[in-house]
Design an enzyme around this catalytic site. Sequence first.
Site, PDB file in Angstrom:
ATOM      1  N   HIS A 197       6.216  -0.191  -7.969  1.00 32.31           N
ATOM      2  CA  HIS A 197       4.812   0.197  -8.117  1.00 32.31           C
ATOM      3  C   HIS A 197       4.399   1.164  -7.005  1.00 32.31           C
ATOM      4  O   HIS A 197       3.861   2.244  -7.279  1.00 32.31           O
ATOM      5  CB  HIS A 197       3.931  -1.049  -8.092  1.00 32.31           C
ATOM      6  CG  HIS A 197       2.467  -0.781  -8.241  1.00 32.31           C
ATOM      7  ND1 HIS A 197       1.820  -0.845  -9.459  1.00 32.31           N
ATOM      8  CD2 HIS A 197       1.529  -0.424  -7.332  1.00 32.31           C
ATOM      9  CE1 HIS A 197       0.539  -0.547  -9.281  1.00 32.31           C
ATOM     10  NE2 HIS A 197       0.333  -0.281  -7.995  1.00 32.31           N
ATOM     11  N   GLU A 198       4.653   0.795  -5.755  1.00 30.06           N
ATOM     12  CA  GLU A 198       4.217   1.654  -4.650  1.00 30.06           C
ATOM     13  C   GLU A 198       4.981   2.971  -4.663  1.00 30.06           C
ATOM     14  O   GLU A 198       4.416   4.028  -4.400  1.00 30.06           O
ATOM     15  CB  GLU A 198       4.380   0.940  -3.299  1.00 30.06           C
ATOM     16  CG  GLU A 198       3.700  -0.421  -3.193  1.00 30.06           C
ATOM     17  CD  GLU A 198       2.255  -0.457  -3.653  1.00 30.06           C
ATOM     18  OE1 GLU A 198       1.552   0.554  -3.549  1.00 30.06           O
ATOM     19  OE2 GLU A 198       1.819  -1.526  -4.149  1.00 30.06           O
ATOM     20  N   GLU A 213      -4.178   3.309 -10.838  1.00 28.01           N
ATOM     21  CA  GLU A 213      -3.690   1.924 -10.878  1.00 28.01           C
ATOM     22  C   GLU A 213      -3.222   1.501 -12.274  1.00 28.01           C
ATOM     23  O   GLU A 213      -2.161   0.907 -12.419  1.00 28.01           O
ATOM     24  CB  GLU A 213      -4.736   0.962 -10.325  1.00 28.01           C
ATOM     25  CG  GLU A 213      -5.043   1.159  -8.834  1.00 28.01           C
ATOM     26  CD  GLU A 213      -3.818   1.094  -7.933  1.00 28.01           C
ATOM     27  OE1 GLU A 213      -2.747   0.638  -8.391  1.00 28.01           O
ATOM     28  OE2 GLU A 213      -3.928   1.520  -6.766  1.00 28.01           O
ATOM     29  N   MET A 269       0.836  -1.200   0.000  1.00 24.41           N
ATOM     30  CA  MET A 269       0.000   0.000   0.000  1.00 24.41           C
ATOM     31  C   MET A 269       0.870   1.250   0.000  1.00 24.41           C
ATOM     32  O   MET A 269       1.797   1.370   0.783  1.00 24.41           O
ATOM     33  CB  MET A 269      -0.918  -0.027   1.233  1.00 24.41           C
ATOM     34  CG  MET A 269      -1.802   1.200   1.370  1.00 24.41           C
ATOM     35  SD  MET A 269      -2.948   1.352  -0.017  1.00 24.41           S
ATOM     36  CE  MET A 269      -3.100   3.136  -0.101  1.00 24.41           C
ATOM     37  N   GLU A 270       0.485   2.192  -0.856  1.00 26.55           N
ATOM     38  CA  GLU A 270       1.325   3.356  -1.150  1.00 26.55           C
ATOM     39  C   GLU A 270       1.132   4.542  -0.213  1.00 26.55           C
ATOM     40  O   GLU A 270       1.373   5.683  -0.628  1.00 26.55           O
ATOM     41  CB  GLU A 270       1.052   3.798  -2.594  1.00 26.55           C
ATOM     42  CG  GLU A 270      -0.332   4.435  -2.856  1.00 26.55           C
ATOM     43  CD  GLU A 270      -1.396   3.495  -3.367  1.00 26.55           C
ATOM     44  OE1 GLU A 270      -1.275   2.273  -3.135  1.00 26.55           O
ATOM     45  OE2 GLU A 270      -2.361   3.970  -4.000  1.00 26.55           O
ATOM     46  N   ASN A 271       0.718   4.352   1.047  1.00 27.00           N
ATOM     47  CA  ASN A 271       0.563   5.466   1.985  1.00 27.00           C
ATOM     48  C   ASN A 271       1.717   6.470   1.848  1.00 27.00           C
ATOM     49  O   ASN A 271       2.864   6.083   1.775  1.00 27.00           O
ATOM     50  CB  ASN A 271       0.562   4.937   3.421  1.00 27.00           C
ATOM     51  CG  ASN A 271      -0.254   3.687   3.575  1.00 27.00           C
ATOM     52  OD1 ASN A 271      -1.444   3.689   3.312  1.00 27.00           O
ATOM     53  ND2 ASN A 271       0.394   2.596   3.954  1.00 27.00           N
ATOM     54  N   HIS A 281       3.571   5.315  -7.225  1.00 26.49           N
ATOM     55  CA  HIS A 281       2.304   5.922  -6.792  1.00 26.49           C
ATOM     56  C   HIS A 281       2.527   7.281  -6.130  1.00 26.49           C
ATOM     57  O   HIS A 281       1.605   8.084  -6.049  1.00 26.49           O
ATOM     58  CB  HIS A 281       1.611   5.018  -5.771  1.00 26.49           C
ATOM     59  CG  HIS A 281       0.594   4.072  -6.356  1.00 26.49           C
ATOM     60  ND1 HIS A 281      -0.322   4.444  -7.308  1.00 26.49           N
ATOM     61  CD2 HIS A 281       0.335   2.760  -6.071  1.00 26.49           C
ATOM     62  CE1 HIS A 281      -1.096   3.408  -7.592  1.00 26.49           C
ATOM     63  NE2 HIS A 281      -0.716   2.378  -6.872  1.00 26.49           N
TER      64      HIS A 281
HETATM   65  N1  B3K Z   1      -3.523   0.775  -3.760  1.00 29.37           N
HETATM   66  C1  B3K Z   1      -3.306  -0.484  -3.114  1.00 29.37           C
HETATM   67  C2  B3K Z   1      -4.481  -1.408  -3.204  1.00 29.37           C
HETATM   68  C3  B3K Z   1      -5.511  -1.197  -2.154  1.00 29.37           C
HETATM   69  C4  B3K Z   1      -6.543  -2.311  -2.198  1.00 29.37           C
HETATM   70  C5  B3K Z   1      -7.690  -2.042  -1.320  1.00 29.37           C
HETATM   71  N2  B3K Z   1      -8.594  -3.168  -1.253  1.00 29.37           N
HETATM   72  C6  B3K Z   1      -2.096  -1.185  -3.625  1.00 29.37           C
HETATM   73  C7  B3K Z   1      -1.665  -0.806  -4.971  1.00 29.37           C
HETATM   74  O1  B3K Z   1      -2.322  -0.984  -5.966  1.00 29.37           O
HETATM   75  O2  B3K Z   1      -0.595  -0.257  -5.084  1.00 29.37           O
HETATM   76 ZN    ZN Z   2      -1.339   0.419  -7.138  1.00 32.43          ZN
END
Ligand code: B3K
Ligand code: ZN
Length: 899
Positions: A301-302, A324, A267-269, A305
């Site tokens: 990928h992250e 995405e 997850m890209e927090n 983002h």
């Molecule tokens: N953005 C997150 C995916 C979140 C999924 C929520 N059910 C990871 C990604 O695509 O980078």
């Molecule tokens: Zn993503």
Amino acid sequence: MSDTATPNVIRREDYAPPAFLIDTVDLEFDLVPERTIVKSTLAVRRNPDAKHAAHLELLGEQLEFIGAAIDGQPWEQVRAHEHGLSIENVPDSFTLTLTGACDPAANTTLSGLYVSGGNFFTQCEAEGFRRITWFLDRPDVMSTYTVTLRADKTSYPVLLSNGNLIAEGDLPDGRHYAKWEDPFRKPSYLFALVAGKLVALEERIQSGSGKEKLLQVWVEPHDLDKTRHAMDSLIHSIRWDESRFGLELDLDRFMIVAVSDFNMGAMENKGLNIFNTKYVLANPETATDVDFANIEAVVGHEYFHNWTGNRVTCRDWFQLSLKEGLTVFRDQEFSAAMSGGDENEAARATKRIEDVRVLRQMQFAEDAGPMAHPVRPESYVEINNFYTMTVYEKGAEVVRMYQTLFGRDGFRKGMDLYFQRHDGQAVTCDDFRAAMADANGRDLAQFEGWYSQAGTPRVSVTTHYDAAAKRYSVTLAQGYANGSPAARETQKGPLLIPFAIGLIGPDGQDLPLKLEGESQGAQAGATTRVLEVTEKQQTFTFVDVEAKPLPSLLRNFSAPVIVEYDYGNDELAFLLAHDSDPFNRWEAGQRLATRELLALAARASAGQPLETSDALVQAFSRVLTDTSLSPSFRELALMLPSETYLAEQMAESDPAAVHAARQFVRKRLATALKAEWLAAYQANLTPGAYEPTPEAAGRRGLKNLALSYLSELDDPADAVRLATAQYDAANNMTDRAAALSALMNASAATGAGYAKNALEDFYARFEKEPLVIDKWFSLQATQRGTAQRPVIDTVRALMRHPAFNLKNPNRARSLIFSFCAANPAQFHAADGSGYAFWAEQVIALDAINPQVAARLARNLELWRRFTPTLRDKMRAALEQVAARVKSRDVREIVEKALA
Ligand code: B3K
Ligand code: ZN
């Protein structure tokens, strides 16, 4: 409304801007596993661009309300309900303070704030923030955040959140605190915190403009020896985004944290990426070449983002592919560059082939079933069900088509304009398309169809050569032949399809291409042309064509479509030997194999004996012995299409027949080419220290494919000897796992116990490495069964193994998903035992973790396409699930499947 009532459908057309905006968010956490207190202070004002609303409606789930205040005064006009809080009769602009509590220790959904391995983690995308505190939990509300974390110092020595650490210190009673500030506005889904006993690998680098950056990879102490590759991948990602897109890391600090309980990959927090351990931890002993490559791709990928998703985010969740699809495209390009540099076309093709294989097996299937939806969906019940192959992988193909149309430079211009216009905003797929169009001076109105139409387009091709006039015409007709009712509703006008084509002369060389009416020198010398198909049917005529050519169609898979063209077997063999486009070279081999395998499956289905010509053996033999081809390309070309893909190509899927056909061909290839496989095995050893380079991985891949074919022989003595030695001597997981798998295969084929010792050794050796134990479960779940012992018996026994844990998604996936999704012949056993097992597990998971349950639920959605006996049993299992499950997530899937 309760979760069991008819679920609400959310529609794209109903989008309205929020009635209020929240400029700043100040969060204070008192972290205690069973009862965490969250105090949230929000600067709220009316949105000048929205309709007036008297009440502020905040979303909240599974929260205990403690109190509310406005501008420091307790506010009594608050109505708490199942979906959140109504704060009534609010002023135009005010400071709202909310206090509430949640129970992270009991949170098995892994959405919101939860405990894993004694540490705290969060997951907020898509709608997890509302499980932490009440909020306008939607991506078009962007705020700046400050976060204070307080916790017991011994149990939670590390306290992390987004952005920069601005204060920390001790508190009474053995507690301590840390205060974080994120300077960038962000939507709530990018919020994160982590607290616990963790250690970090650290590195300081200078970004492109010379600023110092601190990079950290946080893990549990015993995993510190598995962080180097993730750190290297992060540094490569940073460098690549600077050089390819001119995008720099904007924070002083960038953190990755690994957690073993996680619903998806990562997850890209903002500034605090949280990762499934599977996509962080690697060393040669525990991770395979595929794991190393996946880690590089997911870290990339992250990280990517940070710009495509975080700096520019989505206006609403229907726009999910805006971030995405674009970010998958970026990570694909990154991996391709890492695997061979931008110059090495053959190395890039390997990555392309792997991506297209996934797209065709998974996304094309999705598009043909009840969950079919456009890249930009029109409606959903549960947004977590729309993190799909269509949004991600087809979305990436749609982005790739801009680059195919405008070239890399034109694509870059579009990206630059996109950031110039939208940095700091929450926008739509239309905004992205407009930036691409305007930067390249093109009208892309027709291209919108790729976002609004579901289903897989078909392009059927007819050709005509006029020898006297030396003209070669290619007629392309587009339409949708397959597809579910769900897809058909959206299929409107013709699409703009970039269709790359080459013409190959009788000598195997590409012919120069000149289209009718074109001036000399327009793209002179180019041997691949991108035809822009805009009509339902369109003819392109090439002139000055000296001899009848063979067309190489849709080179490099230039659009996500199915190409129909009636190649002869000899023509496919010719393309496999000569096409200058490596993707199409591979494609020719796959077409040849698919044709053969489907013919055999039809015979098996009809109970006829299996027999086959030598065409495939000869074609494969040429590839296997052609040492001018890279090992990784040969590995891909010699791998047969998967059983799942083949079953999807049948008018009525018959997994048992497909399995029989594919095993028959594998054995045939093993027997006919035994000497060649043995030679390839010996020629591709990788002595010395393990290196996860694409080159070395390619050699191991081909060598282990050879071993796998050899394990199919009636007398597998050679394979058993090689595999046993390889297992014992392996200095890396790729070779050890491949050896074990070959031994298991030889055992299944012969009924002998070749794999017993190795399987036991594997468990004992890696007992303390959960990610390796996942492999141990998964290898057994995907093994070939025997009449004496069907795999379902093994799987049921493994469910009772002390190391099995349904609450850990990786473990559940390693056993249950592997069996249900990656062992089709066993799962679709004629007695329905696989379906009964599936129903039990969906129901059990539904009560624990609806997101994971819903993924598993999707495994039966194509039931209508199977043979009648299987179909009836599948429907019965679906009905059983529909009657029992409670979550909105699973209900949406099974109700759509049964509709
Ligand atoms: N953005 C997150 C995916 C979140 C999924 C929520 N059910 C990871 C990604 O695509 O980078
Ligand atoms: Zn993503």
